[in-house]
Structures are given as C-alpha cells and as structure tokens.
Design a protein around this motif. Sequence first.
Motif, PDB file in Angstrom:
ATOM      1  N   ILE A 230       0.832  -1.204   0.000  1.00 54.69           N
ATOM      2  CA  ILE A 230       0.000   0.000   0.000  1.00 54.69           C
ATOM      3  C   ILE A 230       0.866   1.253   0.000  1.00 54.69           C
ATOM      4  CG2 ILE A 230      -1.691   1.326   1.337  1.00 54.69           C
ATOM      5  CD1 ILE A 230      -2.761  -1.407   2.365  1.00 54.69           C
ATOM      6  N   SER A 231       1.859   1.286   0.887  1.00 52.58           N
ATOM      7  CA  SER A 231       2.725   2.466   0.987  1.00 52.58           C
ATOM      8  C   SER A 231       3.481   2.713  -0.311  1.00 52.58           C
ATOM      9  CB  SER A 231       3.716   2.306   2.142  1.00 52.58           C
ATOM     10  OG  SER A 231       3.045   2.262   3.385  1.00 52.58           O
ATOM     11  N   ALA A 232       4.004   1.635  -0.914  1.00 51.31           N
ATOM     12  CA  ALA A 232       4.753   1.769  -2.163  1.00 51.31           C
ATOM     13  C   ALA A 232       3.863   2.326  -3.266  1.00 51.31           C
ATOM     14  CB  ALA A 232       5.339   0.423  -2.574  1.00 51.31           C
ATOM     15  N   ALA A 233       2.633   1.816  -3.353  1.00 50.46           N
ATOM     16  CA  ALA A 233       1.718   2.277  -4.398  1.00 50.46           C
ATOM     17  C   ALA A 233       1.357   3.746  -4.211  1.00 50.46           C
ATOM     18  CB  ALA A 233       0.453   1.422  -4.392  1.00 50.46           C
ATOM     19  N   ARG A 234       1.141   4.151  -2.966  1.00 51.90           N
ATOM     20  CA  ARG A 234       0.782   5.552  -2.709  1.00 51.90           C
ATOM     21  C   ARG A 234       1.955   6.486  -3.015  1.00 51.90           C
ATOM     22  NH1 ARG A 234      -4.079   6.315  -0.672  1.00 51.90           N
ATOM     23  NH2 ARG A 234      -3.586   8.430   0.026  1.00 51.90           N
ATOM     24  N   LEU A 235       3.174   6.037  -2.729  1.00 58.89           N
ATOM     25  CA  LEU A 235       4.344   6.872  -3.039  1.00 58.89           C
ATOM     26  C   LEU A 235       4.607   6.928  -4.537  1.00 58.89           C
ATOM     27  CD1 LEU A 235       6.840   5.988  -0.156  1.00 58.89           C
ATOM     28  CD2 LEU A 235       5.561   8.110  -0.472  1.00 58.89           C
ATOM     29  N   GLN A 236       4.340   5.839  -5.246  1.00 62.03           N
ATOM     30  CA  GLN A 236       4.543   5.836  -6.693  1.00 62.03           C
ATOM     31  C   GLN A 236       3.693   6.910  -7.369  1.00 62.03           C
ATOM     32  OE1 GLN A 236       6.572   4.002  -8.858  1.00 62.03           O
ATOM     33  NE2 GLN A 236       7.648   3.373  -6.992  1.00 62.03           N
ATOM     34  N   ARG A 237       2.515   7.167  -6.812  1.00 62.28           N
ATOM     35  CA  ARG A 237       1.627   8.173  -7.401  1.00 62.28           C
ATOM     36  C   ARG A 237       2.210   9.586  -7.317  1.00 62.28           C
ATOM     37  NH1 ARG A 237      -3.756   6.161  -4.198  1.00 62.28           N
ATOM     38  NH2 ARG A 237      -3.655   3.978  -4.844  1.00 62.28           N
ATOM     39  N   LYS A 238       3.215   9.759  -6.470  1.00 58.76           N
ATOM     40  CA  LYS A 238       3.796  11.091  -6.303  1.00 58.76           C
ATOM     41  C   LYS A 238       4.861  11.413  -7.348  1.00 58.76           C
ATOM     42  CE  LYS A 238       2.804  11.432  -1.377  1.00 58.76           C
ATOM     43  NZ  LYS A 238       3.272  11.845  -0.040  1.00 58.76           N
ATOM     44  N   ILE A 239       5.272  10.409  -8.115  1.00 55.48           N
ATOM     45  CA  ILE A 239       6.288  10.660  -9.140  1.00 55.48           C
ATOM     46  C   ILE A 239       5.752  11.674 -10.145  1.00 55.48           C
ATOM     47  CG2 ILE A 239       7.612   9.629 -11.033  1.00 55.48           C
ATOM     48  CD1 ILE A 239       7.746   7.056  -9.396  1.00 55.48           C
ATOM     49  N   GLY A 240       6.542  12.712 -10.395  1.00 55.41           N
ATOM     50  CA  GLY A 240       6.140  13.795 -11.293  1.00 55.41           C
ATOM     51  C   GLY A 240       5.509  14.972 -10.577  1.00 55.41           C
ATOM     52  N   MET A 241       5.140  14.799  -9.313  1.00 59.50           N
ATOM     53  CA  MET A 241       4.521  15.887  -8.562  1.00 59.50           C
ATOM     54  C   MET A 241       5.566  16.860  -8.040  1.00 59.50           C
ATOM     55  SD  MET A 241       1.655  13.808  -6.305  1.00 59.50           S
ATOM     56  CE  MET A 241       1.311  15.285  -5.348  1.00 59.50           C
ATOM     57  N   GLU A 242       5.165  18.117  -7.858  1.00 59.95           N
ATOM     58  CA  GLU A 242       6.002  19.108  -7.198  1.00 59.95           C
ATOM     59  C   GLU A 242       5.661  19.130  -5.712  1.00 59.95           C
ATOM     60  OE1 GLU A 242       5.869  22.958  -8.916  1.00 59.95           O
ATOM     61  OE2 GLU A 242       6.357  22.264 -10.947  1.00 59.95           O
ATOM     62  N   ILE A 243       6.674  19.127  -4.855  1.00 62.49           N
ATOM     63  CA  ILE A 243       6.461  19.107  -3.411  1.00 62.49           C
ATOM     64  C   ILE A 243       7.402  20.088  -2.720  1.00 62.49           C
ATOM     65  CG2 ILE A 243       5.683  16.701  -3.348  1.00 62.49           C
ATOM     66  CD1 ILE A 243       8.505  15.920  -2.402  1.00 62.49           C
ATOM     67  N   ASP A 244       7.013  20.526  -1.532  1.00 59.31           N
ATOM     68  CA  ASP A 244       7.909  21.296  -0.679  1.00 59.31           C
ATOM     69  C   ASP A 244       8.755  20.329   0.140  1.00 59.31           C
ATOM     70  OD1 ASP A 244       7.002  23.831  -1.451  1.00 59.31           O
ATOM     71  OD2 ASP A 244       5.316  23.728  -0.054  1.00 59.31           O
ATOM     72  N   VAL A 245      10.028  20.643   0.311  1.00 59.92           N
ATOM     73  CA  VAL A 245      10.944  19.787   1.063  1.00 59.92           C
ATOM     74  C   VAL A 245      11.660  20.627   2.114  1.00 59.92           C
ATOM     75  CG1 VAL A 245      12.913  18.208   0.955  1.00 59.92           C
ATOM     76  CG2 VAL A 245      11.289  18.305  -0.958  1.00 59.92           C
ATOM     77  N   LEU A 246      11.570  20.194   3.372  1.00 60.59           N
ATOM     78  CA  LEU A 246      12.306  20.827   4.466  1.00 60.59           C
ATOM     79  C   LEU A 246      13.629  20.081   4.623  1.00 60.59           C
ATOM     80  CD1 LEU A 246      12.553  22.738   6.907  1.00 60.59           C
ATOM     81  CD2 LEU A 246      11.238  21.085   8.244  1.00 60.59           C
ATOM     82  N   ILE A 247      14.739  20.782   4.406  1.00 61.90           N
ATOM     83  CA  ILE A 247      16.056  20.137   4.438  1.00 61.90           C
ATOM     84  C   ILE A 247      16.463  19.841   5.888  1.00 61.90           C
ATOM     85  CG2 ILE A 247      18.473  20.337   3.786  1.00 61.90           C
ATOM     86  CD1 ILE A 247      16.479  20.157   1.441  1.00 61.90           C
ATOM     87  N   ASP A 248      16.844  18.579   6.137  1.00 60.93           N
ATOM     88  CA  ASP A 248      17.306  18.162   7.462  1.00 60.93           C
ATOM     89  C   ASP A 248      18.825  18.101   7.561  1.00 60.93           C
ATOM     90  OD1 ASP A 248      14.887  17.916   8.819  1.00 60.93           O
ATOM     91  OD2 ASP A 248      14.568  15.849   8.178  1.00 60.93           O
ATOM     92  N   GLU A 249      19.474  17.644   6.491  1.00 60.08           N
ATOM     93  CA  GLU A 249      20.937  17.540   6.521  1.00 60.08           C
ATOM     94  C   GLU A 249      21.502  17.596   5.114  1.00 60.08           C
ATOM     95  OE1 GLU A 249      22.513  13.436   7.281  1.00 60.08           O
ATOM     96  OE2 GLU A 249      20.452  13.070   7.943  1.00 60.08           O
ATOM     97  N   VAL A 250      22.769  17.942   5.039  1.00 56.92           N
ATOM     98  CA  VAL A 250      23.468  18.021   3.755  1.00 56.92           C
ATOM     99  C   VAL A 250      24.826  17.351   3.925  1.00 56.92           C
ATOM    100  CG1 VAL A 250      24.369  19.526   1.952  1.00 56.92           C
ATOM    101  CG2 VAL A 250      22.310  20.206   3.206  1.00 56.92           C
ATOM    102  N   ASP A 251      25.173  16.452   2.988  1.00 54.28           N
ATOM    103  CA  ASP A 251      26.495  15.833   3.012  1.00 54.28           C
ATOM    104  C   ASP A 251      27.115  15.913   1.622  1.00 54.28           C
ATOM    105  OD1 ASP A 251      25.288  13.829   1.473  1.00 54.28           O
ATOM    106  OD2 ASP A 251      24.969  12.510   3.196  1.00 54.28           O
ATOM    107  N   GLU A 252      28.202  15.182   1.432  1.00 61.00           N
ATOM    108  CA  GLU A 252      28.915  15.284   0.155  1.00 61.00           C
ATOM    109  C   GLU A 252      28.115  14.722  -1.018  1.00 61.00           C
ATOM    110  OE1 GLU A 252      29.939  11.469   2.198  1.00 61.00           O
ATOM    111  OE2 GLU A 252      29.877  13.594   2.760  1.00 61.00           O
TER     112      GLU A 252
END
Length: 447
Positions: A375-397
């Motif tokens: 169920i979770s995989a199918a619901r996330l697949q539907r988000k491909i191509g969508m624009e979303i806001d992302v709150l950055i938690d960390e940055v690495d190399e």
Amino acid sequence: MSDSQGVAANGGKVGFISLGCPKALVDSERILTQLRMDGYEVVPTYNDADVVVVNTCGFIDAAKQESLDAIGEALQENGKVIVTGCMGVEADRIREAHPKVLAVTGPQAYEEVVGAVHEYVPSQKTHDPFVDLVPPQGIKLTPRHYAYLKISEGCNHRCTFCIIPSMRGDLVSRPVGGVMDEAQRLVKAGVKELLVISQDTSAYGVDVKFRTGFWQGRPLKTRMQELCEALSSLGVWVRLHYVYPYPHVDNVIPLMAEGKILPYLDIPFQHASPRVLKAMKRPAHDSKTLERIRTWREICPELTIRSTFIVGFPGETEEDFQYLLDWLDEAQLDRVGAFKYSPVEGAKANEIEGAVPEEVKEERLARFMAKQAEISAARLQRKIGMEIDVLIDEVDEEGAIGRSKADAPEIDGMVYLNDETGLAPGQIVRARVTHADEHDLWADLIA
C-alpha cells in the motif's frame, strides 16, 4: 549521551541519556534547561561527567530492558547515576537490578531530578523551584529547525494494553497562552516545524472544559481546533501527532485543506476488528472510521495518515487478523508501524484469555507489514512527477536529505536531493519527485 552543547558552568558537569518517545524528549529538554540555568554544564561523554542522568522509557518490556541496560552502562562507565522517566515508577525493580543508583524519580519529576543533581553535585547558584522550566533560551535536543511542542500530560483512557495513565496520570492540559508563548519563542529562535505532541492531542482542554485563555491580549479557547488556528498564524509547518479520531477531529481537516496546518494526521488506531478494539477498550468504531477517512480525503486530497497497530493481542483470532488486513486495503493509510503484543507489567490485558503463540505473532506481523508495504509503495509511486515542498534536514557530500509535508522526523520517510550540496538544514525548497520506493522519495530541485 545527550548531544546538547556545554555552557560555562559554576556548578558541575552532567551527562544525559534520553530514551523513549518525543514526549520524554521534551521532559529531557526541560530538565537540561533548568540544570543549565542553575550553572551546570552538559557534557557528551561519561568520563567528563560528574553525574549521569538517565531518562527512561517504561512502555513495553523491550523498552524497560533498554532502560536497565542504559543505567547499567552509565554505572559501569561513570559510577554516579540518577534515574528518571516512565520506568521510574518501578523504583524497586531498578534498585534491585542496579542498587548503586543515587536516586530514582518518575516521569515529569523535573524538580526532583534537579534536586538530586544539586544534592550530589552542588551548584554555586541558588535553585529557584518557581522559575519557568522552558525559558526563551532553553536547551533543545532536536535540530534547530524543528521542535516538539507538548500541549498536555497524561491520559484519561484506560486501554487494557497501556500503563501510561498509571505512570503519567490523567489528562492535564497546559494553559493555551503558555503553549502559544513557547511556540512563538521557538519560531523566533529559528524553528521551521512545530510537532504538536501529547498522550491524547484530540482531548486537549477537556479537563478544563475548554476554558478560554489569552494570548497577546486576545481570547483563545483551550481546544485543539483553536490552538491549530493560532499556531497557523506563526507561519511555520504545524504537524499533529497522537490524535484520537474523536468527532471534532473533523473540524481540523478544513484547516489542512486551506494550508494552515500540515495535511498530516498521526492516529494510533491499534486494530480494526470491533471485537479486539472492545477488548483493548479503544475509543472508535472501524466502519465509522473508514467513512470519515474517505470524507477527510474528499475535503483534503493531500492528507497523509500514519498509524500504529498491535498484532497478536490476547484473544485475536485469524478471523480478527484477516479483518485487519481487509481494513488496511480499504483505509489505504500512507504510513504504518506495527509491533507484536508484549505483556506489560500492570496492564489489564494480561488478564485476558487466549494468549497468541509467539510464532503466530511473528507470522501475522510479517503478513501485516507485507500488506502495508504494498500500500505504501503504491501511494508513493503516485507522487512521481509531482512538485512538493521539502524541508532540508541535513546536507552531506552526496547531496541534501529532507522531508516533505507527509513525513515526520525519525518515523517516516525521507526525500533525497542528490548532488544538491549547496542547501542548508532548515531551508524549505521546491522539488519534483523522480523516483519512489516503499519508504522514501527522490526528487530534483526546481530552479
């Protein structure tokens, strides 16, 4: 050990271990804040500490064992240990396992913990028991850009598998003005996301009959809907956790649809079978819940629902379990956690007949998680191509790692922005989803 930064001290040096849920983490923040105000330095290693405080978890047996192990390690490495937190209500068991602990206190026992530290590591400052435990410059154990906002303590429910009321007592709601003052201080300090927590967020204000308080000179009811509306005025993400599905929860869904608070509900359903829910003494009925989930999504199509479930509860039959799997198919929840039922000392569920064999629990948990993974995989697949806001938690190399509005820290998925090394934690950026698995998303930054 705690990752808090040390400050100049005129008392002593304290090490701190915080275990358990976000509510316990807030307790740790308050204790550490008071200790810092009293002149103590918080240090990250056993060797540097004059005393170590262990904030324990006592929800299930595995958590209790983790707490006992942490106490034992602290005693071995340092020798001077003060114990607090939910397992502190079992002081005899702690002292039997570790007779050398200096003091044992229960949850929310801020003054007792601070008093014990003063007793064994005296400070040159005078302790004022009436000082605010959450001052403007309090210690945070979370990153700078998000914080937990605890709005109440305790719980009025008597679920048969839970002993939280015996540890933390009945519901006690914080004054709404104080909650808002703390939220505003956190935002001014740089917090971009407030995670509202309690034992029962939906019940906020029930104990004071939704008394009207005041914030910035304006009247404000001590109630979840009004609190959410007020928090939305601060201009940051507001995420609701531990929400029981009472009827008035329907009133906050339009706030999510309007973008005032995040379209996210963390609801601990625990099961779906009416028979098992009755044995658990849970407030809710599955068919009405399914109807309401459908209505919520009609009002707010972006709504993300996460939940937790127990499999193998005493008396759970194969028919009950299949009912739960069928319910999952209908509910289409976005994020789900589950665990096998584990007897908890003092819980009424221990008296229920029909214990489920361990191998059956294991098999049911595996089937449950396999079903939800689909169920979770199918619901996330539907988000491909969508624009979303992302709150950055960390940055690495390799790039930046963040979370979408559908992802709470530590428990949900991540959004990976590969090669985006120029971002910084706390930034909110716009991205387009390019890939998904059953847990996480990958996205490209939109210029």
